[in-house]
Write a protein that holds these residues in place. Structure first.
Motif, mmCIF file in Angstrom:
data_model
loop_
_atom_site.group_PDB
_atom_site.id
_atom_site.type_symbol
_atom_site.label_atom_id
_atom_site.label_comp_id
_atom_site.label_asym_id
_atom_site.label_seq_id
_atom_site.Cartn_x
_atom_site.Cartn_y
_atom_site.Cartn_z
ATOM 1 N N CYS A 34 -5.132 1.132 -0.349
ATOM 2 C CA CYS A 34 -3.731 0.748 -0.117
ATOM 3 C C CYS A 34 -2.800 1.857 -0.589
ATOM 4 O O CYS A 34 -2.921 2.362 -1.699
ATOM 5 N N CYS A 37 2.436 0.894 1.762
ATOM 6 C CA CYS A 37 3.369 1.182 2.866
ATOM 7 C C CYS A 37 4.249 -0.012 3.214
ATOM 8 O O CYS A 37 5.275 0.115 3.854
ATOM 9 N N LYS A 39 3.737 -2.534 5.327
ATOM 10 C CA LYS A 39 3.657 -3.154 6.662
ATOM 11 C C LYS A 39 3.207 -4.604 6.559
ATOM 12 O O LYS A 39 3.668 -5.468 7.297
ATOM 13 N N CYS A 40 2.300 -4.871 5.649
ATOM 14 C CA CYS A 40 1.813 -6.252 5.492
ATOM 15 C C CYS A 40 2.946 -7.166 5.038
ATOM 16 O O CYS A 40 3.059 -8.310 5.483
ATOM 17 N N CYS A 85 -1.251 -9.961 7.863
ATOM 18 C CA CYS A 85 -1.307 -8.736 7.053
ATOM 19 C C CYS A 85 -2.565 -7.930 7.360
ATOM 20 O O CYS A 85 -2.513 -6.705 7.488
ATOM 21 N N GLN A 87 -4.261 -7.923 10.106
ATOM 22 C CA GLN A 87 -4.184 -7.333 11.443
ATOM 23 C C GLN A 87 -3.264 -6.115 11.475
ATOM 24 O O GLN A 87 -3.487 -5.181 12.235
ATOM 25 N N LEU A 88 -2.219 -6.125 10.637
ATOM 26 C CA LEU A 88 -1.236 -5.035 10.695
ATOM 27 C C LEU A 88 -1.579 -3.839 9.807
ATOM 28 O O LEU A 88 -1.090 -2.739 10.040
ATOM 29 N N CYS A 89 -2.394 -4.045 8.798
ATOM 30 C CA CYS A 89 -2.631 -2.966 7.826
ATOM 31 C C CYS A 89 -3.253 -1.734 8.497
ATOM 32 O O CYS A 89 -4.296 -1.838 9.136
ATOM 33 N N PRO A 90 -2.610 -0.571 8.354
ATOM 34 C CA PRO A 90 -3.143 0.638 9.002
ATOM 35 C C PRO A 90 -4.307 1.278 8.249
ATOM 36 O O PRO A 90 -4.882 2.250 8.717
ATOM 37 N N ARG A 91 -4.637 0.738 7.081
ATOM 38 C CA ARG A 91 -5.668 1.394 6.268
ATOM 39 C C ARG A 91 -6.872 0.484 5.965
ATOM 40 O O ARG A 91 -7.639 0.735 5.037
ATOM 41 N N ASP A 92 -7.007 -0.555 6.772
ATOM 42 C CA ASP A 92 -8.164 -1.457 6.629
ATOM 43 C C ASP A 92 -8.342 -1.994 5.205
ATOM 44 O O ASP A 92 -9.472 -2.123 4.712
#
Ligand code: SF4
Ligand code: SF4
Length: 182
Positions: A34, A37, A39-40, A85, A87-92
């Motif tokens: 994490c 960022c 986004k979640c 959250c 689904q949106l997280c860009p960093r898995d």
């Protein structure tokens, strides 16, 4: 440019580090990926509802080793399991899984809160942690069947849910009945 900016160093206690690793081992595998960022947080209903801890802040608190304040806060039980959250997280990172890991730690440290018990009982009775019996009329008004295509209309699925729940510690704690009541 970044080199000129002032940095604040945060010292984390040994106990705090132990807590971070404990949460990681309880299922929060992606937590160190994490980058805060947010986004979640942009999609989380807990933010709109004004809860102090939501996905991003839960992760921040874990990384800072803020154990007692986090585990004793009702926010961790307010997550709606909507999975936005994740689904949106860009960093898995899988923030929802991190919330579940925090709940596991809270149960080990304290106990299940009363608000969670109601959800568990409802899950056993109906297959839904939140079940509104009066929801049938609004559904009909929208042209939908009175009950959704879930455990409410599929007794076999409800049996499966109950069988899974009966394999857990919930039965020993008397939270769900021992016999099959379908
Ligand atoms: S969990 Fe993912 S989306 Fe949320 S703050 Fe961390 S990196 Fe960003
Ligand atoms: S799964 Fe929980 S933490 Fe994630 S967006 Fe939904 S309510 Fe928020």
């Amino acid at each position: 440019m970044f080199e000129d900016q002032e940095r604040t160093e945060i010292e984390i206690s040994a106990e705090g580090l132990r807590f971070t690793n404990e949460i990681k081992n309880l299922g929060a595998d992606g937590i160190f990926q994490c980058n805060q960022c947010a986004k979640c947080a942009a999609a989380c209903p807990l933010v709109l509802a004004g809860f102090p801890f939501f996905n991003k802040r839960v992760i921040q608190a874990i990384l800072l080793g803020t154990k007692e304040k986090l585990l004793s806060d009702v926010s961790i039980w307010a997550c709606q399991a909507c999975n936005r959250c994740t689904q949106l997280c860009p960093r898995d990172v899988d923030p929802f899984e991190i919330i579940l890991a925090v709940r596991r730690a809270a149960v080990q440290e304290y106990a299940l809160p009363a608000m969670a018990l109601e959800g568990i009982k409802s899950l056993y009775d109906f297959g839904h942690a939140v079940y509104l019996s009066e929801a049938g009329n609004p559904r009909k008004n929208l042209g939908l069947p009175e009950k959704p295509p879930s455990t409410l209309t599929n007794p076999e699925s409800l049996q499966e849910v109950r069988a899974i729940m009966r394999k857990t510690v919930l039965i020993n704690l008397g939270i769900i009945p021992m016999g099959d009541t379908v």
